[in-house]
Design a protein around this motif. Sequence first.
Motif, short mmCIF file in Angstrom:
data_model
loop_
_atom_site.label_atom_id
_atom_site.label_comp_id
_atom_site.label_asym_id
_atom_site.label_seq_id
_atom_site.Cartn_x
_atom_site.Cartn_y
_atom_site.Cartn_z
N UNK A 15 -49.56 69.35 67.79
CA UNK A 15 -50.06 70.56 67.18
C UNK A 15 -51.26 70.35 66.31
N UNK A 16 -52.02 69.29 66.48
CA UNK A 16 -53.18 69.08 65.64
C UNK A 16 -54.47 69.49 66.33
N UNK A 17 -54.38 70.15 67.47
CA UNK A 17 -55.56 70.69 68.09
C UNK A 17 -56.25 69.77 69.06
N UNK A 18 -55.73 68.59 69.30
CA UNK A 18 -56.36 67.68 70.23
C UNK A 18 -56.21 68.21 71.63
N UNK A 19 -57.27 68.16 72.43
CA UNK A 19 -57.20 68.61 73.81
C UNK A 19 -57.53 67.47 74.73
N UNK A 20 -57.02 67.53 75.94
CA UNK A 20 -57.30 66.52 76.95
C UNK A 20 -57.93 67.21 78.15
N UNK A 115 -34.65 58.88 66.21
CA UNK A 115 -34.89 59.61 67.45
C UNK A 115 -34.86 61.12 67.22
N UNK A 116 -33.86 61.58 66.48
CA UNK A 116 -33.74 63.01 66.23
C UNK A 116 -34.84 63.52 65.31
N UNK A 117 -35.23 62.73 64.33
CA UNK A 117 -36.29 63.15 63.43
C UNK A 117 -37.64 63.20 64.14
N UNK A 118 -37.85 62.29 65.11
CA UNK A 118 -39.11 62.31 65.87
C UNK A 118 -39.28 63.63 66.60
N UNK A 119 -38.19 64.19 67.10
CA UNK A 119 -38.30 65.42 67.87
C UNK A 119 -38.71 66.62 67.02
N UNK A 120 -38.37 66.61 65.73
CA UNK A 120 -38.74 67.75 64.88
C UNK A 120 -40.07 67.52 64.17
N UNK A 121 -40.42 66.25 63.93
CA UNK A 121 -41.68 65.97 63.26
C UNK A 121 -42.87 66.19 64.18
N UNK A 122 -42.66 66.08 65.48
CA UNK A 122 -43.71 66.37 66.46
C UNK A 122 -43.21 67.54 67.32
N UNK A 123 -43.20 68.70 66.72
CA UNK A 123 -42.68 69.89 67.38
C UNK A 123 -43.51 71.11 67.01
N UNK A 124 -43.29 72.20 67.73
CA UNK A 124 -43.98 73.44 67.41
C UNK A 124 -43.49 74.01 66.08
N UNK A 125 -42.25 73.69 65.69
CA UNK A 125 -41.69 74.22 64.45
C UNK A 125 -42.45 73.74 63.21
N UNK A 126 -43.03 72.54 63.28
CA UNK A 126 -43.71 71.99 62.11
C UNK A 126 -44.94 72.82 61.75
#
Length: 276
Positions: A15-20, A115-126
């Motif tokens: 979610x930091x705006x990086x595009x590929x 593992x579970x924290x990684x899923x929320x720290x790199x998520x749309x919810x953040x």
Amino acid sequence: MSLGDDHEPSGGYGGTGQTRTRLPEGTSDVYGGARRGGRSSSRSLVTVVGVVVLLIAAIAFANRGGDDSPAGSSAGDKPEASSTAASGTKPVQSKVAGIPAGFTHDQQGAQSAASNYATVLVSADILKPTRRTQIVQQVFVPNKQAALQDQLNKAYSRTFLSQIGLDANGNAAAGHTYVSRTVPIGTKTTSYSDTTATAEVWCTGLYGTAGEDSTTPVTSDWFTMTLQLEWSGGDWKVDSFSQKDGPAPVPGDAKASSADEMAKAVEEYGGFTYAR
């Protein structure tokens, strides 16, 4: 989204705006040659190699004899194959604010927490202000929450959200679905004590905006997160974390789905609670 040990947000996945940009056919082969051949020849080769591997494994097993020494008995031993398999133990019995909580006070619990924290720290919810506050309060140690909350609020400002097509509440425009979903592939602890642990989580994920006229279509990524954990308040909490690219496999030949198919899949398929 990536935060270093000093909690400075940096550009990147989550979610930091990086595009590929996808390269044209024939120009993106990692080996510099022509595009890989059809699936039929690949499958034939895999079959032949698989048979050979099975024969070698069978011979090796037969020659083991009566060695009943326990696996991993020496601290210097390399990990056994079983060390990467699921343990069969449930990671947690409860959730707080929708986030798994109550991990066991051991290495397995630390890896499951990471593992579970990684899923929320790199998520749309953040990217959603209200949800972000809940995540910070549940995932991080108390003495880091205020500073990190301030850093994230500045990083995910209204201006930034607007640049990636989201409103002030982190929601996509009508007809669009913003996607940022992380899937842990494996995890390990590189250090451990009764009070602290360092865990690495190898992940793949999806990020981008699904929509017919989206300028940032959903794509995939591979990265590794390193989480510094503390045993705090009867649970594993994050003190800091960082992120680096890879390891990444050679891209496959799967045909990309339409924007509608991708948006529907994200809405219909739920996530998991991850166990070590």
